[in-house]
Design an enzyme around this catalytic site. Structure first.
Site, short mmCIF file in Angstrom:
data_model
loop_
_atom_site.label_atom_id
_atom_site.label_comp_id
_atom_site.label_asym_id
_atom_site.label_seq_id
_atom_site.Cartn_x
_atom_site.Cartn_y
_atom_site.Cartn_z
N THR A 236 0.84 -1.21 0.00
CA THR A 236 0.00 0.00 0.00
C THR A 236 0.88 1.25 0.00
O THR A 236 1.85 1.33 0.75
CB THR A 236 -0.93 -0.01 1.24
N CYS A 324 33.77 3.15 12.44
CA CYS A 324 34.23 2.26 13.49
C CYS A 324 33.73 0.85 13.20
O CYS A 324 32.57 0.55 13.41
CB CYS A 324 33.67 2.76 14.81
#
Ligand code: PLP
Length: 393
Positions: A236, A324
């Protein structure tokens, strides 16, 4: 403390006009656009209008626009379709500096038996089309190259690349997530088959994207379900966000030139002043061919995350060029692909501006950055030993 937001390649503020356009579709006009009743049907009309607004911005036809949930979905859907509709071909060409939405997908596909070629870039992040020429084979299903790089802003010659792919009957996709709304795009004038857009990079909300698929290109849906998007993407429709993206595209089409001049002037001032006030700093990426809002600057012998923390203390938001990963700080794959020296790549900061930034904010950042870098360099054994070495030479 005031926030100075210079991280617009990560995401942008929803424009006031966009929010206003969206609100009725949360509150009152919540019908399902596929419903038979008028209540839902009126929503369907608004989706058609949004499709036209998006198409206008990129020189496409409305029926070439498929609404998706994000840029990542658009990228995945494009590559998926290229491979499904060309099942005999097992080769994908992309570049070393793509966003993970393409790069991680390509790595995944390599694990499934596809052959992946990642084209290199030079020290300025520039792509050499000769390498593309050499890499294309009769087994190549698709070439996917980004239009504007999210970290450096460097613009790839995607229109030339698309023409080269087409000559050989190879599909061409571009990730235009960072370039849509920032540089003119006219799909009537090139051979690009598929193009990805993400709403939240151009002042529309998060969670909405577009995949453009050129008329006549065979397409196989990535999300299989209902009849939405002319059977090309089940689910939808996210009506408020589609309406918002339509409005954002309309605004971008109206204001691109004026806004780009404004943003580029602020970016250029920031860059020039930081380079002149902070020793051993440099810009990463081809400064002659960049998105107007982006600059990626390395400050040698300091660590990007530390710079960001101190900037954050001043309310300044930007991104670092290191990520990181598993406890070790790795410079970004983009800067590594460009061969940026380790000591430079680690201390790189991406500043990405928008029309909402002011000259006063840029002056504030210019004022604060030198002290931040100096403070960190004072604590850096590399900087101190480097300085010592310079003195004794
Ligand atoms: N492609 C590029 C070049 C991007 O910069 C991004 C987001 O940073 C994406 C794709 C993914 O877009 P989204 O966040 O809408 O999935």
């Amino acid at each position: 403390m005031k926030t100075v937001y210079l991280d617009n390649n990560a995401t942008t503020q929803v424009a006031e006009e966009v929010l206003d356009a969206m609100l009725p579709y949360f509150r009152d006009l919540y019908g399902n656009p596929s419903s038979m009743h008028t209540f839902g049907g009126q929503v369907g009309q608004k989706i058609r209008a949004a499709r036209e607004q998006v198409a206008q911005l990129i020189g496409a036809s409305p029926d070439e626009i498929i609404f998706t949930s994000c840029g990542t979905e658009s990228d995945n859907a494009a590559i998926h379709s290229a491979l499904v509709t060309r099942p005999d071909k097992k080769h994908i060409i992309t570049s070393r500096v793509e966003h993970p939405a393409i790069r991680a997908l390509a790595a995944h596909l390599a694990g499934q038996g596809y052959r992946v070629t990642e084209l290199p870039v030079d020290k300025n992040g520039v792509l050499d089309l000769e390498n593309l020429e050499k890499s294309m084979t009769p087994d190549t299903a698709v070439v996917s190259l980004m239009w504007g790089n999210n970290e450096t802003g460097v613009i790839f010659p995607v229109e030339e690349a698309a023409a080269m792919a087409h000559e050989r009957g190879i599909l061409f996709h571009t990730d235009a997530v960072q370039s849509t709304g920032k540089i003119p795009i006219n799909l009537k004038k090139n051979a690009i088959d598929m193009l990805s857009i993400s709403g939240h990079k151009l002042n529309a909300p998060k969670g909405i994207g577009v995949l453009y698929v050129r008329k006549g290109t065979k397409f196989s849906p990535f999300l299989i379900g209902g009849h939405q998007e002319r059977e090309r993407r089940g689910g939808t429709e996210n009506t408020p966000s589609i309406v918002g993206l339509g409005k954002a595209c309309e605004l971008a089409a109206q204001n691109m030139e004026k806004e780009n001049t404004y943003v580029k002037n602020l970016r250029d001032k920031l860059e020039k002043e930081l380079l002149s006030r902070i020793p051993q700093s440099r810009v990463n990426g081809d400064t002659g061919n960049r998105l107007p809002n982006t600059t990626n600057i390395s400050f040698e012998f300091v660590e990007g995350e530390a710079i960001l923390l101190l900037m954050n203390e001043q309310g300044i938001c930007a991104s670092s060029g290191s990520a990181c990963t598993s406890g070790s700080l790795q410079p970004s794959h983009v800067l590594r692909a460009m061969g940026v020296p380790f000591t430079m790549a680690h201390g790189s900061i991406r500043f990405s501006l928008s029309i909402y930034n002011t000259a006063a904010e840029i002056d504030f950042v210019i004022d604060k950055m030198p002290a931040i870098i100096e403070r960190l360099r004072g604590m850096s054994p590399f900087w101190n030993s480097g300085q010592q070495a310079c003195k004794t030479q």
